[in-house]
Design an enzyme around this catalytic site. Structure first.
Site, PDB file in Angstrom:
ATOM      1  N   GLU A 137       0.940  -1.273  -0.034  1.00 28.55           N
ATOM      2  CA  GLU A 137      -0.049  -0.050   0.287  1.00 28.55           C
ATOM      3  C   GLU A 137       0.937   1.192  -0.360  1.00 28.55           C
ATOM      4  OE1 GLU A 137      -4.324  -1.060   1.993  1.00 28.55           O
ATOM      5  OE2 GLU A 137      -2.225  -0.819   3.560  1.00 28.55           O
ATOM      6  N   HIS A 255      -8.843   9.582   2.557  1.00 27.99           N
ATOM      7  CA  HIS A 255      -8.720   8.684   1.993  1.00 27.99           C
ATOM      8  C   HIS A 255      -8.872   9.239   0.293  1.00 27.99           C
ATOM      9  CE1 HIS A 255      -8.286   4.625   0.255  1.00 27.99           C
ATOM     10  NE2 HIS A 255      -8.229   4.089   1.025  1.00 27.99           N
ATOM     11  N   ARG A 301      -1.188   8.762   1.929  1.00 34.33           N
ATOM     12  CA  ARG A 301      -2.628   9.250   0.970  1.00 34.33           C
ATOM     13  C   ARG A 301      -2.367  10.846   1.485  1.00 34.33           C
ATOM     14  NH1 ARG A 301      -5.881   4.855   5.238  1.00 34.33           N
ATOM     15  NH2 ARG A 301      -5.127   3.600   3.658  1.00 34.33           N
ATOM     16  N   HIS A 362     -11.952   9.667   6.484  1.00 37.19           N
ATOM     17  CA  HIS A 362     -11.626   8.180   6.151  1.00 37.19           C
ATOM     18  C   HIS A 362     -10.958   8.153   7.931  1.00 37.19           C
ATOM     19  CE1 HIS A 362     -10.413   4.008   5.145  1.00 37.19           C
ATOM     20  NE2 HIS A 362      -9.092   4.478   5.764  1.00 37.19           N
ATOM     21  N   ARG A 397      -1.501   9.267   8.911  1.00 39.08           N
ATOM     22  CA  ARG A 397      -1.137   8.150   8.946  1.00 39.08           C
ATOM     23  C   ARG A 397      -1.034   6.859   7.991  1.00 39.08           C
ATOM     24  NH1 ARG A 397      -4.901   2.814   8.741  1.00 39.08           N
ATOM     25  NH2 ARG A 397      -6.892   4.568   7.952  1.00 39.08           N
TER      26      ARG A 397
HETATM   27  P1  FAD Z   1     -14.363   0.807  15.170  1.00 40.51           P
HETATM   28  O1  FAD Z   1     -13.654  -0.833  15.059  1.00 40.51           O
HETATM   29  O2  FAD Z   1     -14.798   2.050  14.685  1.00 40.51           O
HETATM   30  O3  FAD Z   1     -14.910   0.329  16.337  1.00 40.51           O
HETATM   31  C1  FAD Z   1     -15.602   1.484  17.842  1.00 40.51           C
HETATM   32  C2  FAD Z   1     -16.426   1.181  18.766  1.00 40.51           C
HETATM   33  O4  FAD Z   1     -17.340   1.534  19.428  1.00 40.51           O
HETATM   34  C3  FAD Z   1     -17.669   0.082  18.017  1.00 40.51           C
HETATM   35  O5  FAD Z   1     -17.982  -0.807  18.445  1.00 40.51           O
HETATM   36  C4  FAD Z   1     -19.181   1.362  18.644  1.00 40.51           C
HETATM   37  O6  FAD Z   1     -20.913   0.680  18.776  1.00 40.51           O
HETATM   38  C5  FAD Z   1     -18.612   1.601  19.703  1.00 40.51           C
HETATM   39  N1  FAD Z   1     -19.155   2.847  20.463  1.00 40.51           N
HETATM   40  C6  FAD Z   1     -18.643   4.145  20.030  1.00 40.51           C
HETATM   41  N2  FAD Z   1     -19.127   5.292  20.345  1.00 40.51           N
HETATM   42  C7  FAD Z   1     -19.847   4.375  21.740  1.00 40.51           C
HETATM   43  C8  FAD Z   1     -20.571   4.705  22.625  1.00 40.51           C
HETATM   44  N3  FAD Z   1     -20.982   6.178  23.071  1.00 40.51           N
HETATM   45  N4  FAD Z   1     -21.042   3.967  23.075  1.00 40.51           N
HETATM   46  C9  FAD Z   1     -21.090   2.455  23.337  1.00 40.51           C
HETATM   47  N5  FAD Z   1     -19.432   1.988  22.070  1.00 40.51           N
HETATM   48  C10 FAD Z   1     -19.495   3.247  21.514  1.00 40.51           C
HETATM   49  N6  FAD Z   1      -7.391   0.642   8.969  1.00 40.51           N
HETATM   50  C11 FAD Z   1      -5.923  -0.122   8.922  1.00 40.51           C
HETATM   51  O7  FAD Z   1      -4.874  -0.514   9.633  1.00 40.51           O
HETATM   52  N7  FAD Z   1      -6.109  -1.764   7.042  1.00 40.51           N
HETATM   53  C12 FAD Z   1      -7.313  -1.121   7.074  1.00 40.51           C
HETATM   54  O8  FAD Z   1      -6.899  -2.109   6.017  1.00 40.51           O
HETATM   55  C13 FAD Z   1      -8.103  -0.090   6.631  1.00 40.51           C
HETATM   56  N8  FAD Z   1      -9.479   0.150   6.038  1.00 40.51           N
HETATM   57  C14 FAD Z   1     -10.147   0.671   6.214  1.00 40.51           C
HETATM   58  C15 FAD Z   1     -11.544   0.273   5.304  1.00 40.51           C
HETATM   59  C16 FAD Z   1     -12.505   1.468   6.106  1.00 40.51           C
HETATM   60  C17 FAD Z   1     -13.268   1.736   5.059  1.00 40.51           C
HETATM   61  C18 FAD Z   1     -12.485   2.397   7.476  1.00 40.51           C
HETATM   62  C19 FAD Z   1     -14.264   2.753   7.570  1.00 40.51           C
HETATM   63  C20 FAD Z   1     -11.620   1.715   7.843  1.00 40.51           C
HETATM   64  C21 FAD Z   1     -10.505   1.090   7.837  1.00 40.51           C
HETATM   65  N9  FAD Z   1      -8.733   1.453   8.525  1.00 40.51           N
HETATM   66  C22 FAD Z   1      -8.408   0.497   7.980  1.00 40.51           C
HETATM   67  C23 FAD Z   1      -9.347   1.894   9.582  1.00 40.51           C
HETATM   68  C24 FAD Z   1      -9.463   1.339  10.638  1.00 40.51           C
HETATM   69  O9  FAD Z   1     -10.911   0.709  10.116  1.00 40.51           O
HETATM   70  C25 FAD Z   1     -10.566   1.612  12.149  1.00 40.51           C
HETATM   71  O10 FAD Z   1      -9.280   2.925  12.593  1.00 40.51           O
HETATM   72  C26 FAD Z   1      -9.946   0.668  13.284  1.00 40.51           C
HETATM   73  O11 FAD Z   1     -10.779  -0.522  12.966  1.00 40.51           O
HETATM   74  C27 FAD Z   1     -10.423   1.052  14.275  1.00 40.51           C
HETATM   75  O12 FAD Z   1     -10.887   0.133  15.282  1.00 40.51           O
HETATM   76  P2  FAD Z   1     -11.558   0.676  16.707  1.00 40.51           P
HETATM   77  O13 FAD Z   1     -11.749  -0.904  17.303  1.00 40.51           O
HETATM   78  O14 FAD Z   1     -10.921   1.698  17.151  1.00 40.51           O
HETATM   79  O15 FAD Z   1     -13.254   1.049  16.589  1.00 40.51           O
HETATM   80  C1  SIN Z   2      -7.653   0.228   2.112  1.00 42.30           C
HETATM   81  O1  SIN Z   2      -7.592  -0.714   2.322  1.00 42.30           O
HETATM   82  O2  SIN Z   2      -7.387   1.844   1.927  1.00 42.30           O
HETATM   83  C2  SIN Z   2      -7.347   1.108   3.967  1.00 42.30           C
HETATM   84  C3  SIN Z   2      -6.082   0.722   4.535  1.00 42.30           C
HETATM   85  C4  SIN Z   2      -6.304   1.813   5.634  1.00 42.30           C
HETATM   86  O3  SIN Z   2      -6.916   2.807   6.071  1.00 42.30           O
HETATM   87  O4  SIN Z   2      -5.395   1.814   6.764  1.00 42.30           O
END
Ligand code: FAD
Ligand code: SIN
Length: 553
Positions: A137, A255, A301, A362, A397
């Site tokens: 990537e 993104h 990015r 993103h 990032r």
């Molecule tokens: P999240 O997975 O967002 O989970 C948040 C949790 O908190 C959820 O369960 C939600 O219900 C809960 N929550 C929020 N507020 C409250 C509240 N007030 N009360 C109770 N619960 C609450 N990153 C990579 O490293 N590689 C990738 O390939 C990648 N691809 C991506 C593609 C997309 C489309 C997106 C949107 C993001 C991508 N990212 C990627 C970024 C990455 O997915 C996220 O940064 C990461 O998954 C965040 O994980 P997290 O556990 O911090 O939060």
């Molecule tokens: C992607 O698959 O392009 C998302 C990867 C990331 O947000 O780290």
């Protein structure tokens, strides 16, 4: 599959009656969030403690479920931790904390190994080969991204949810939206939280020894986003209201390539498409990224998103195109089954046609300031995953470092809490029931939905990829008014999820704008036409709430 809303439609049927008081809950560890960060720490802590996990929707509703590209880690013998560190720092444009970078780069591989042991079926080189396929990537100098085709997050989450569901020490509370943290003022300690049980329309008081915020990012502050509905910055806003510092909120990542189509605005087209040879083109077929960076389509990015923005403005076009059609059909279908199908649904066959793409909000690089163990500035409170600011990402990032950060800091926070529990005698404190005195039921929902709409438009128009002092000042004024309006509405009316999210989002938007105004240079994701240059000695932007504004028990 992915949730993208052009307008901030209020999708949920609102229950507008006043919530009742629910039973109190006592737990050793309260984990707020069921994404990769929350579930990872819960599984580790559950070996010795009782855990309660709150999720504001279903357990799989969060950014993790939509992650496509994969997880960065040094898995190729020709790669090295030093190279991962260097790439992360280059992408971070001089603002990464070297210690945070070193921790993530050197522990990512073992946390990926733990996922494999839990049963996550990552993609292999081939059906006959036991080696994992690593994709490339933007900003990475090696192939180092392990993945499950183009649905990595969903696959990881399915495994983690299955493991937490079978654990006797873990209580899962989906549809419980945390309203605020509870702070013991005298001891400056987080002792639990209040949550709205949306199924019963009641508010529970939760007492915990330690609380872990794992609530994800805040990209829903923008009109166009790759993020699901959950990304409303709740953890950042709650921590701020409880007195925690927040850092680098001016750096929201856009993104570069989200689908541009009237029927499906902003579905993510993974950076791995460019990693596997995809080329960005103008409507006349000309490639343009080589004019902006020697890494061309695989530049970090911030550079690619800004280049697309510039080309769109220069040529007066609504989108640019991403072309992978020169690759064999079976290669595309095998590596990108989700993207292939999703585009096909709107009439684009990516094995033959170019994909119309635009940038969209993103990832929140800033967040609740933590140390290298995930500890915030409030005792008893940890923050991990996208909600935290650890210093890893600096001003931008590196792709696929987010899932890695969630895994690694879940591990660090687990160690830290386990040690604290072994050293100190801590008991659950009483959390008094939620007070609903003076609260009335709202008569209509248009006030909340209008403010959602306005906020996200203001942020998109004035605090986007390219900023100016005038735009930021205008945004500040508008968001300040919205903040006041929403705060008054919150104090007088019964609670529901859309209102609580809006309350958090206006708070976080304000923090983003203040941080952007403080940065008098252009760096990474923050580009201000009035300050186009780099400062020689850049610093993180750390904000601290004023004591008089703090809430407590
Ligand atoms: P999240 O997975 O967002 O989970 C948040 C949790 O908190 C959820 O369960 C939600 O219900 C809960 N929550 C929020 N507020 C409250 C509240 N007030 N009360 C109770 N619960 C609450 N990153 C990579 O490293 N590689 C990738 O390939 C990648 N691809 C991506 C593609 C997309 C489309 C997106 C949107 C993001 C991508 N990212 C990627 C970024 C990455 O997915 C996220 O940064 C990461 O998954 C965040 O994980 P997290 O556990 O911090 O939060
Ligand atoms: C992607 O698959 O392009 C998302 C990867 C990331 O947000 O780290």
């Amino acid at each position: 599959m992915i949730l993208m809303f052009y307008y901030p439609l209020i999708q949920r049927e609102l229950n507008l009656s006043t919530p009742s008081i629910a039973k109190s809950i006592q737990t050793d560890i309260l984990v707020i969030g069921s994404g990769i960060a929350g579930l990872s720490i819960a599984l580790k802590m559950a070996k010795t403690q009782t855990i309660t996990i709150l999720a504001k929707g279903s357990l799989n509703e969060g950014s993790t479920n939509y992650a496509q590209g994969g997880i960065a880690g040094v898995l190729d013998p020709f790669d090295s931790v030093a190279a991962h560190i260097e790439d992360t720092q280059n992408a971070g444009a001089g603002l990464c904390d070297p210690k945070a970078v070193a921790i993530v780069a050197s522990h990512a591989t073992e946390t990926i190994q733990e996922l494999i042991e839990l049963g996550v079926p990552f993609s292999k080189e081939s059906d006959k080969d036991s080696a994992f396929h690593l994709t490339q990537e933007g900003g990475h100098s090696h192939r180092r991204v392990i993945h499950a085709a183009d649905h990595t997050g969903q696959t990881v989450l399915e495994t983690l949810i299955a493991r937490v569901k079978e654990h006797p020490n873990i209580t899962l509370l989906p549809n419980h939206m945390t309203i605020d943290l509870v702070r013991n003022k005298k001891r400056n300690r987080c002792i639990g939280a209040y949550a709205l049980n949306q199924e019963e329309n009641s508010i529970c008081a939760i007492s915990s020894l330690y609380t872990v915020l794992a609530t994800g990012g805040a990209s829903k502050a923008y009109l166009y986003t790759s993020n699901p509905d959950t990304s409303t910055g709740d953890g950042i806003a709650m921590a701020w209201r409880a007195g925690c510092k927040v850092g680098n909120m001016e750096f929201n990542q856009f993104h570069p390539t989200c689908l541009f189509h009237p029927k499906d605005r902003s579905f993510l087209i993974s950076e791995a498409v460019r990693g596997e040879g995809g080329i960005l083109r103008l409507p006349d077929g000309k490639a343009f990224m080589h004019q902006y960076d020697e890494r061309a389509d695989l530049a970090p990015r911030d550079i690619v998103a800004r280049a697309i923005d510039q080309e769109m403005k220069k040529h007066g076009i609504d989108c640019v195109y991403l072309d992978i059609s020169h690759k064999p059909v079976n290669f595309i279908q095998k590596h990108f089954p989700t993207i292939y199908q999703r585009c096909l649904q709107v009439g684009i066959d990516i094995t033959k046609e170019q994909i119309p793409v635009v940038p969209a909000a993103h990832y929140t690089c800033g967040g609740v300031v933590t140390d290298l163990e995930g500890k915030t500035s409030l005792d008893g409170l940890y923050a991990i995953g996208e909600t935290a600011y650890t210093g890893l990402h600096g001003a931008n990032r590196l792709a696929s470092n987010s899932l890695a950060e969630g895994l690694v800091f879940a591990k660090m926070a687990h160690k830290s809490i386990a040690q604290a529990l072994a050293n100190d005698h801590i008991e659950n404190e009483y959390v008094r029931p939620w007070d609903t005195t003076g609260i009335t039921d709202p008569k209509e929902k248009v006030l909340v939905s209008h403010d959602w709409d306005e906020l996200r438009r203001v942020m998109w128009d004035y605090v986007g990829i390219v900023r100016t002092n005038t735009r930021l000042q205008r945004a500040k004024q508008r968001v300040k008014n919205l903040h006041k309006e929403v705060h008054e509405y919150y104090r007088q009316h019964s609670l529901h999820r859309d209102l609580l999210e809006l309350r958090n989002l206006v708070q976080v938007a304000e923090l983003m704008i203040i941080s952007a105004q403080k940065r008098k240079e252009s760096r990474g994701l923050h580009y201000n036409l009035d300050y186009p240059h780099l400062h020689k000695k850049p610093k993180a932007t750390i904000l601290k709430p004023k004591p008089r504004k703090l809430q407590s028990m």
